[in-house]
Design an enzyme around this catalytic site. Structure first.
Site, short mmCIF file in Angstrom:
data_model
loop_
_atom_site.label_atom_id
_atom_site.label_comp_id
_atom_site.label_asym_id
_atom_site.label_seq_id
_atom_site.Cartn_x
_atom_site.Cartn_y
_atom_site.Cartn_z
CG ASP A 81 27.41 31.34 50.65
OD1 ASP A 81 28.53 31.29 51.19
OD2 ASP A 81 27.15 32.12 49.72
CD GLU A 139 32.22 34.91 48.61
OE1 GLU A 139 32.66 35.96 48.11
OE2 GLU A 139 31.83 33.95 47.92
CD GLU A 140 30.01 31.84 45.94
OE1 GLU A 140 30.08 32.73 45.09
OE2 GLU A 140 30.88 30.97 46.10
NE ARG A 180 49.24 40.21 44.17
CZ ARG A 180 50.21 40.11 43.25
NH1 ARG A 180 50.68 38.94 42.92
NH2 ARG A 180 50.69 41.19 42.68
CG HIS A 366 31.74 29.74 41.20
ND1 HIS A 366 31.10 30.96 41.17
CD2 HIS A 366 32.24 29.62 42.44
CE1 HIS A 366 31.23 31.55 42.36
NE2 HIS A 366 31.94 30.75 43.14
ZN LIG Z 1 32.58 31.33 44.97
ZN LIG Z 2 34.20 31.03 47.72
#
Ligand SMILES: [Zn+2]
Ligand SMILES: [Zn+2]
Length: 394
Positions: A81, A139-140, A180, A366
């Protein structure tokens, strides 16, 4: 040697991966509306002869089984997305869907995973076990495509022993990746608060209940949840970015509206903090004669990279790219719906460097000027293929 074969295949498909990424970048779609993107992915899987199933409307799950014996299953995940942002880059592949932009690199994730699928298909005779490809929507946007895919059974039949996700990172130079082990990204909850009083003339406070002053006390006091109640060894963040008291110099409003975010890396503390914040805000408002509606919209959980899997994956990445090209990541207080996989399966979410200062590719995800250095695709496809076949014990 399987590594050299993967490196060769990855070099062979580089131009195609760039072209696919540019096509997706120019045609971005918002969360839960990835219709053309999903059809594009399905078309590419058809070309490769890979069978797939649709899930969560626009999501796809596919399997590639190696010809050698092996019952292992590993899942590789990409998200599809884009975001509601007006692209400011002047590039040939600029978004043609105005007001929508691939500003988080999900175009890169999807085109890279298609590249990985091609490599693995051509390499079938060389490995044993099954690779599950997850192309997920949204995902957003809450509740997150990952949570829906899991509910619809993406982690069953067959059940992967590991889930691996790759995400672009403009802080790391292209050519490098970051890992990580352990807790990596935060849970996120959205706070929607209305403080109610009784409005009136600003010259007669004794006749009103001033919600602005009540809000000032609440905002200050709530920071104690982070500074006094939270364990200093585990990070917490509380930020209010919206405070609306729509009165005037001489008008006390009836109510004040607030929006904020609470993030942490501990599910037990997360629940406790919710109770403490609500109780504190309601108590302060009540003690001052007003009231408070404290609403919490639950977001994604925290993301944890399982230690053993992450150490192994990191070792394979060092083997594939050279030790000097694998860096350590800091805790990142943003949220990511890959966290849902990490809560139910051994998971590893690593970062693909996409920065190129010389070319001015440095903007954060973003933002309207975000872009990726496409040279990163020289490693993104082959690395994921290598991580998968190594994890499957080849
Ligand atoms: Zn994002
Ligand atoms: Zn992302």
């Amino acid at each position: 040697m399987i590594k050299e074969k993967i490196q060769q295949l990855s070099a062979d498909i580089f131009n195609e991966v760039v072209a696919n990424r540019r096509h997706l970048h120019a045609n971005p779609e918002l969360s839960f509306h990835e219709v053309a993107t999903s059809a594009f992915v399905a078309g590419k899987l058809d070309e490769l002869g890979i069978e797939y199933k649709k899930m969560a409307d626009t999501g796809l799950v596919a399997l590639i089984k190696g010809d050698k014996p092996g019952d292992g299953v590993v899942a590789l995940r990409a998200d599809m997305d884009a975001l509601p942002i007006f692209e400011a880059n002047n590039v040939d592949y600029k978004s043609t869907n105005e007001g929508v932009m691939h500003a988080c690199g999900h175009d890169a994730h999807t085109s890279s995973l298609l590249g990985t699928a091609k490599i693995l298909t051509e390499l079938k005779s060389e490995f044993g076990g099954t690779v599950k490809l997850i192309f997920q929507p949204a995902e957003e946007k809450l509740p997150g495509g990952a949570s829906l895919m899991i509910k619809e059974g993406v982690l069953e039949n067959p059940k992967p022993a590991a889930v691996i996700g790759q995400h672009v990172m403009p802080l790391i130079e292209a050519g490098k990746v970051g890992f990580r082990a352990g807790k990596y990204m935060a849970s996120t909850d959205e706070l929607y608060v209305t403080v109610k009083g009784k409005g009136g003339h600003g010259a007669q406070p004794q006749q009103n209940i001033d919600p602005v002053i009540i809000t000032a006390h609440i905002l200050t006091a709530l920071q104690q949840v982070v500074s006094r109640f939270a364990d200093p060894k585990s990070p917490s963040v509380l930020s209010f970015g919206k405070v609306i008291a729509n009165g005037a110099t001489n008008v006390i409003p009836n109510e004040v509206y607030l929006e904020g975010t609470f993030r942490t890396l501990d599910e037990h503390w997360r629940k406790e903090a919710h109770i403490k914040m609500k109780k504190m805000a309601e108590g302060i408002a009540e003690s001052m004669g007003g009231s408070c509606d404290f609403n919490i919209m639950h977001g994604y959980p925290f993301l944890i990279n399982e230690e053993v899997l992450t150490a192994a994956t990191r070792g394979h990445a060092e083997d594939y790219l050279g030790k000097e090209n694998v860096v350590d990541l800091d805790i990142w207080m943003a949220a990511e719906d890959f966290a849902y996989y990490s809560q139910v399966a051994d998971s590893c979410f690593y970062r693909l460097g996409t920065r190129n200062e010389a070319r001015g590719i440095t903007s954060s995800v973003h933002t309207p000027t975000f872009d990726v250095e496409e040279d990163a695709f020289k490693i993104s496809t082959g690395l994921m293929a290598y991580l998968a076949v190594k994890q499957l014990g080849n």
